[in-house]
Design a protein around this motif. Structure first.
Motif, PDB file in Angstrom:
ATOM      1  N   LEU A  95       0.846  -1.053  -0.033  1.00  0.00           N
ATOM      2  CA  LEU A  95      -0.108  -0.100  -0.053  1.00  0.00           C
ATOM      3  C   LEU A  95       0.983   1.395   0.007  1.00  0.00           C
ATOM      4  N   LEU A  96       1.964   1.159   0.959  1.00  0.00           N
ATOM      5  CA  LEU A  96       2.759   2.487   1.053  1.00  0.00           C
ATOM      6  C   LEU A  96       3.446   2.460  -0.374  1.00  0.00           C
ATOM      7  N   ALA A  97       4.180   1.459  -0.926  1.00  0.00           N
ATOM      8  CA  ALA A  97       4.857   1.558  -2.215  1.00  0.00           C
ATOM      9  C   ALA A  97       3.976   2.025  -3.254  1.00  0.00           C
ATOM     10  N   GLY A  98       2.500   1.637  -3.242  1.00  0.00           N
ATOM     11  CA  GLY A  98       1.693   2.055  -4.348  1.00  0.00           C
ATOM     12  C   GLY A  98       1.614   3.486  -4.139  1.00  0.00           C
ATOM     13  N   LEU A  99       1.248   4.053  -3.042  1.00  0.00           N
ATOM     14  CA  LEU A  99       1.055   5.508  -2.725  1.00  0.00           C
ATOM     15  C   LEU A  99       2.342   6.227  -3.036  1.00  0.00           C
ATOM     16  N   GLY A 100       3.383   5.737  -2.676  1.00  0.00           N
ATOM     17  CA  GLY A 100       4.661   6.518  -3.498  1.00  0.00           C
ATOM     18  C   GLY A 100       4.832   6.385  -4.977  1.00  0.00           C
ATOM     19  N   ALA A 101       4.483   5.294  -5.603  1.00  0.00           N
ATOM     20  CA  ALA A 101       4.403   5.403  -7.048  1.00  0.00           C
ATOM     21  C   ALA A 101       3.465   6.377  -7.565  1.00  0.00           C
ATOM     22  N   ALA A 102       2.274   6.416  -6.916  1.00  0.00           N
ATOM     23  CA  ALA A 102       1.293   7.349  -7.432  1.00  0.00           C
ATOM     24  C   ALA A 102       1.613   8.822  -7.463  1.00  0.00           C
ATOM     25  N   LEU A 103       2.303   9.159  -6.144  1.00  0.00           N
ATOM     26  CA  LEU A 103       2.994  10.389  -5.853  1.00  0.00           C
ATOM     27  C   LEU A 103       4.030  10.723  -6.972  1.00  0.00           C
ATOM     28  N   ALA A 104       4.710   9.859  -7.227  1.00  0.00           N
ATOM     29  CA  ALA A 104       5.800   9.864  -8.114  1.00  0.00           C
ATOM     30  C   ALA A 104       5.229  10.453  -9.660  1.00  0.00           C
ATOM     31  N   LEU A 105       4.353   9.710  -9.828  1.00  0.00           N
ATOM     32  CA  LEU A 105       3.460  10.145 -11.164  1.00  0.00           C
ATOM     33  C   LEU A 105       2.979  11.535 -10.869  1.00  0.00           C
ATOM     34  N   VAL A 106       2.385  12.031 -10.090  1.00  0.00           N
ATOM     35  CA  VAL A 106       1.748  13.193  -9.771  1.00  0.00           C
ATOM     36  C   VAL A 106       2.967  14.161  -9.775  1.00  0.00           C
ATOM     37  N   ALA A 107       4.089  14.130  -9.304  1.00  0.00           N
ATOM     38  CA  ALA A 107       5.259  14.752  -8.852  1.00  0.00           C
ATOM     39  C   ALA A 107       5.882  15.209 -10.391  1.00  0.00           C
ATOM     40  N   PHE A 108       6.026  14.074 -11.261  1.00  0.00           N
ATOM     41  CA  PHE A 108       6.451  14.234 -12.700  1.00  0.00           C
ATOM     42  C   PHE A 108       5.729  15.161 -13.438  1.00  0.00           C
ATOM     43  N   VAL A 109       4.289  15.042 -13.282  1.00  0.00           N
ATOM     44  CA  VAL A 109       3.434  15.927 -14.061  1.00  0.00           C
ATOM     45  C   VAL A 109       3.502  17.286 -13.692  1.00  0.00           C
ATOM     46  N   VAL A 110       3.553  17.493 -12.249  1.00  0.00           N
ATOM     47  CA  VAL A 110       3.747  18.687 -11.759  1.00  0.00           C
ATOM     48  C   VAL A 110       5.002  19.593 -12.187  1.00  0.00           C
ATOM     49  N   LEU A 111       6.172  18.822 -12.045  1.00  0.00           N
ATOM     50  CA  LEU A 111       7.362  19.332 -12.291  1.00  0.00           C
ATOM     51  C   LEU A 111       7.680  19.584 -13.768  1.00  0.00           C
ATOM     52  N   GLY A 112       6.828  19.077 -14.718  1.00  0.00           N
ATOM     53  CA  GLY A 112       7.069  18.772 -16.220  1.00  0.00           C
ATOM     54  C   GLY A 112       7.434  20.288 -16.763  1.00  0.00           C
ATOM     55  N   PRO A 113       6.641  21.175 -16.318  1.00  0.00           N
ATOM     56  CA  PRO A 113       7.045  22.635 -16.815  1.00  0.00           C
ATOM     57  C   PRO A 113       8.507  23.000 -16.406  1.00  0.00           C
ATOM     58  N   VAL A 114       8.590  22.924 -15.196  1.00  0.00           N
ATOM     59  CA  VAL A 114      10.073  23.141 -14.467  1.00  0.00           C
ATOM     60  C   VAL A 114      11.174  22.424 -15.365  1.00  0.00           C
ATOM     61  N   ALA A 115      10.828  21.325 -15.501  1.00  0.00           N
ATOM     62  CA  ALA A 115      12.105  20.378 -16.128  1.00  0.00           C
ATOM     63  C   ALA A 115      12.125  20.470 -17.659  1.00  0.00           C
ATOM     64  N   SER A 116      11.053  20.920 -18.405  1.00  0.00           N
ATOM     65  CA  SER A 116      10.994  21.133 -19.720  1.00  0.00           C
ATOM     66  C   SER A 116      12.029  22.105 -20.327  1.00  0.00           C
ATOM     67  N   THR A 117      12.384  23.184 -19.447  1.00  0.00           N
ATOM     68  CA  THR A 117      13.256  24.314 -20.108  1.00  0.00           C
ATOM     69  C   THR A 117      14.500  23.621 -20.047  1.00  0.00           C
ATOM     70  N   THR A 118      14.990  23.036 -18.620  1.00  0.00           N
ATOM     71  CA  THR A 118      16.154  22.611 -18.867  1.00  0.00           C
ATOM     72  C   THR A 118      16.291  21.427 -19.811  1.00  0.00           C
ATOM     73  N   ALA A 119      15.562  20.711 -19.773  1.00  0.00           N
ATOM     74  CA  ALA A 119      15.689  19.133 -20.405  1.00  0.00           C
ATOM     75  C   ALA A 119      15.682  19.589 -22.189  1.00  0.00           C
ATOM     76  N   VAL A 120      14.776  20.509 -22.545  1.00  0.00           N
ATOM     77  CA  VAL A 120      14.766  20.802 -24.206  1.00  0.00           C
ATOM     78  C   VAL A 120      15.912  21.373 -24.258  1.00  0.00           C
ATOM     79  N   SER A 121      16.463  22.301 -23.507  1.00  0.00           N
ATOM     80  CA  SER A 121      17.747  23.272 -23.724  1.00  0.00           C
ATOM     81  C   SER A 121      18.842  22.223 -24.034  1.00  0.00           C
ATOM     82  N   ILE A 122      18.984  21.122 -23.145  1.00  0.00           N
ATOM     83  CA  ILE A 122      20.085  20.286 -23.274  1.00  0.00           C
ATOM     84  C   ILE A 122      19.963  19.151 -24.489  1.00  0.00           C
ATOM     85  N   LEU A 123      18.384  18.690 -24.592  1.00  0.00           N
ATOM     86  CA  LEU A 123      18.342  17.944 -25.848  1.00  0.00           C
ATOM     87  C   LEU A 123      18.380  18.489 -27.153  1.00  0.00           C
TER      88      LEU A 123
END
Length: 853
Positions: free
Chosen positions: A440-468
């Motif tokens: 249960l705790l591992a599943g909750l952590g996995a779900a939070l990781a997915l949400v964190a990826f989506v929320v941080l997307g715009p933050v990471a996109s600038t750096t990631a796209v610049s490098i790529l």
């Protein structure tokens, strides 16, 4: 509100292309969901009809009252009933006929020498019941078996094995038996019970090959006389039956068969498809939200003019919601029709690939239509809600500006929120898989990781796209630089567009990593536990196959090249009231061929009243060497065993080990699942394997494999599962590509004047097409990179969580080649998604584009 509706309808008519991608995303998601539900309903109804038709002449079934069910098995094992009961049953008033039903495992060998079936569904053999109303199989061609060696087989098995009436073949019971086919049968009007194979023998042959001793049957089928109901027949039979034997109605027996199919196959099958429907709809959510966000940004001036002319915030919001509602309802309704088509297509496809389902019309229930419709509408409206609210907040003064472009960046609040979610995800995951194992705790952590990826997307996109995108400046010059800047222009939009592909790639990567880890686990298990040189096994899994002849290990052990050959059979018993699987073998030879870890006690002195168990099971049952354990067998007998050995490893040897002599009084059809062989010193693997293959040829020609080959074949089902997973995830990836293409198309409309100016100052059509394509590739590369990272992390979580929840040790493995292929496919998909928008951009008329406001 009427004005809002008219405005929405006018906007939809004027900009139909804008919503084409949204329509397709909703359509595909709803169609897959509806198709899954309709397929499930149809299969359940068709199986119910098939079992009902096949057993329509059976009014009561007499069987053992108790069943022993082991962990992981839904159907218990029942003891046989004496066939002598038939005489007593015949004397009961209201009984028209009764016949013993002997059943066991029997695998036919096809005309090409290959075994038929064994890939999950059972391969059955039994006596051919002469009363046509009591026999669930109907003779379609030929005649019934009358002499020893004559059999009737189901027509589906005959077609698959290219067998016909008059052919002589081998039936593995598991001892090979030469049989002659004298008839072909159907089950409930079909060529067979799905992929189950059946061989009908004479009663004497069935007793000889399928039972431990004559006079035993799995059940007794009973037919009622005229005017006697099934329940009345059961009530009359009950008083004459001995203790431990019960009678159930034929209808109840048919329902149990249907429930067995549902629990063992249909529920898993439909749940599997529903999970992927959910993934497809989740991916569609990002595409839909992105489309409406861009459209609202493009219509800022239009909405501001409406506000300046007196429209309220509520009216502007309502107009946008109305547009979303129209798209949602029409796309979802079309998806329902598409779902029915998908179900019909699957129903025709499965028989074509060798998996026949029962015949019958499609069954379309109300829930199977209303649920996908509701889900499609809710997903579409929910995705459009935030852009609609944003549209209502448009200030009237915005009408004084040029058409607004969405240039939203990554806010500090988003960055802080995303990092906090990521920290929570890592903390919950590490706690759930390392510190205090909890699914249960591992599943909750996995779900939070997915949400964190989506929320941080715009933050990471600038750096990631610049490098790529940095290599593009050197490789493609100005065109590459413009593509990179366009992708960087709106981090939120880039992230939202990439998120859809990210989820699809993440799920693909998750299953890829988990599949590789399962293979590594199997290889580790065999390497650690199996100390032999070769393994003899039958290529089957699930309930299929007939196993190996118990005589095979003895025959191989006599070879001059062989030091030790030990067969592992299976049995079941209740240990202190709990159903457990038993390994039936020679414990002394087992210890020489398998690494059992630290052994407390002695494996050499089990005899007929001793048992050996793993340390984990001993701790669970509170047993030690010298403890007493009561075993209850399927024949109803109970016996007290002494724990004479406790060993460490259990992956291949099982948790409970008893001798063949201890199992013999309680066995039914005897077979081995594996024969492990060790060669004498100096005998090469090739020479020893050849000798074993020659000896095994007389016992049905089972597979003889080295340790590595055995580990690979044991994990063969994983590749089959991954192939199905990839095929289903193609839908999610397709929806993600539609989202990228739709976003680029809308972005081109947004940048019409800019593109016209670029063409006016000398940019060629090919350069413009390349710029749009490379922008698509950068967005896809960002989504693919994020998906690979998230998928690898979730794969690690799943492996570690499985490790903590199981007695077996799971190995984590990252398959570099497969992940590189996933990455290349993701980037190539981005290039593909950019083709149509690029062509459209290149066709723009320069003068009209410059004049566009």
């Amino acid at each position: 509100m009427n004005a809002s509706v008219r405005l929405s309808m006018s906007s939809l008519r004027a900009h139909k292309r804008r919503f084409a991608g949204t329509f397709l995303a909703v359509f595909l998601g709803v169609a897959f969901l509806a198709g899954t539900l309709v397929m499930g309903d149809t299969l359940r109804a068709n199986f119910d009809t098939m079992f009902g038709d096949a057993t329509s002449g059976t009014d009561a079934v007499v069987r053992s009252a108790d069943a022993i069910t082991t962990p992981g098995e839904s159907q218990g094992v029942r003891q046989p009933v004496p066939t002598a009961l038939v005489k007593a049953i015949d004397q009961v008033p209201g009984v028209a006929a009764a016949a013993p039903n002997i059943q066991g495992a029997g695998q036919l060998v096809g005309a090409n020498g290959e075994a038929i079936g064994g890939k999950g569904p059972p391969t059955l053999a039994g006596n051919w019941i002469t009363d046509p109303k009591l026999n669930p199989y109907r003779l379609a061609e030929g005649r019934t078996p009358a002499s020893p060696g004559e059999v009737v087989i189901n027509r589906g098995a005959a077609d698959k094995g290219h067998l016909k009436i008059g052919d002589t073949t081998t039936l593995r019971t598991p001892d090979p038996v030469k049989v002659t086919i004298v008839g072909l049968a159907t089950f409930g009007g079909e060529d067979g019970m799905a992929q189950v194979t059946f061989t009908g023998m004479t009663q004497s042959d069935a007793e000889k090959y399928l039972t431990a001793k004559p006079g035993e049957a799995a059940t007794i089928q009973v037919r009622a006389g005229p005017g006697v109901s099934q329940q009345s027949l059961v009530d009359r039979l009950t008083p004459v039956l001995p203790k431990g034997v019960e009678a159930i109605t034929g209808q109840q027996s048919a329902q149990e068969n249907t429930d067995m199919i549902s629990s063992q196959f249909l529920t898993i099958f439909t749940t599997f498809l529903l999970v992927f429907s959910g993934i497809a709809l989740l991916v569609a959510t990002f595409s839909i939200h992105n489309t409406f966000a861009i459209v609202i940004a493009q219509r800022t001036r239009e909405n501001a003019l409406l506000r300046a002319l007196g429209a309220s915030r509520r009216q502007v919001t309502a107009a946008t919601v109305t547009e979303a509602s129209v798209v949602a309802v029409t796309a979802s309704a079309a998806g329902l029709a598409g779902g029915i088509g998908i179900a019909a297509g699957l129903k025709m496809l499965f028989p074509a690939i060798g998996f026949p389902f029962p015949g019958g019309d499609l069954v379309i229930r109300t829930l199977s239509m209303t649920l996908p419709l509701a889900v499609g509408i809710i997903v579409c409206l929910g995705s459009a809600l935030m852009p609609a609210v944003r549209a209502g907040r448009t200030a009237p003064l915005a009408a004084l500006r040029e058409t607004s472009v969405d240039q939203s960046g990554a806010s500090p609040v988003r960055a802080v929120t995303g990092m906090a979610l990521a920290a929570l995800a890592i903390g919950a995951t590490l706690t759930g898989v390392l510190i205090s194992p909890s699914l249960l705790l591992a599943g909750l952590g996995a779900a939070l990781a997915l949400v964190a990826f989506v929320v941080l997307g715009p933050v990471a996109s600038t750096t990631a796209v610049s490098i790529l995108g940095s290599p593009l400046d050197r490789l493609r010059g100005v065109t590459g630089g413009l593509a990179r800047r366009n992708a960087l222009r709106s981090p939120r939009r880039t992230a939202a567009t990439a998120s859809a592909l990210m989820i699809g790639v993440a799920v693909v990567s998750l299953f890829t990593v988990f599949g590789a880890s399962l293979k590594a686990t199997m290889d580790q298990t065999v390497s650690r536990s199996f100390a032999g040189d070769v393994a003899v096994s039958t290529p089957s899994f699930g309930a299929g196959g007939s196993g190996l002849s118990p005589q095979l290990a003895g025959a191989i052990d006599k070879l001059p090249e062989v030091d030790t050959a030990v067969g592992l059979g299976q049995g079941v018993a209740e240990v202190d009231g709990k159903g457990r699987a038993l390994t039936v073998t020679d414990p002394t030879a087992l210890s020489r061929t398998f690494d059992l870890g630290t052994v407390h006690g002695s494996l050499n002195s089990l005899g007929t009243d001793g048992i050996a168990i793993t340390k984990a099971e001993a701790d669970r049952q509170h047993l030690t060497t010298g403890s007493k354990a009561q075993l209850a067998f399927t024949d109803g007998k109970k016996q007290t065993f002494t724990v004479r050995a406790v060993y460490g490893e259990s992956e291949l040897a099982g948790d409970y080990v008893i001798t063949r002599a201890a199992w013999a009084p309680h066995r039914t059809q005897d077979s081995d699942t594996l024969v492990a062989v060790s060669f004498k010193t100096g005998v090469s693997t090739a020479k020893g394997k050849a000798a074993v293959e020659k000896a095994a040829a007389h016992y049905g020609n089972p597979q003889v494999q080295t340790r590595h080959e055995y580990a690979q074949s044991s994990a063969g089902g994983i590749d089959m599962m991954l192939t199905l997973v990839y095929a289903l995830l193609a839908l999610a990836v397709l929806i993600a590509l539609l989202g990228i293409a739709n976003t680029l198309t809308l972005a081109i409309h947004e940048r019409t004047r800019e593109l016209g100016l670029l063409r006016a100052v000398g940019q060629t059509r090919s350069q413009l097409r390349a710029m749009v394509r490379w922008e698509s590739v950068l967005v896809a590369a960002f989504g693919t990179l994020g998906g690979l990272s998230l998928g690898a992390f979730l794969g690690w979580v799943l492996v570690k969580a499985s490790d903590g929840a199981s007695d077996s040790a799971f190995a984590f493995a990252l398959p570099p080649v497969q992940l590189v292929v996933v990455a290349l496919v993701g980037v190539a998909a981005g290039a593909l998604a950019g083709l149509r928008p690029a062509r459209r951009a290149a066709r723009l008329d320069v003068l009209r584009a410059i004049a566009t406001e």
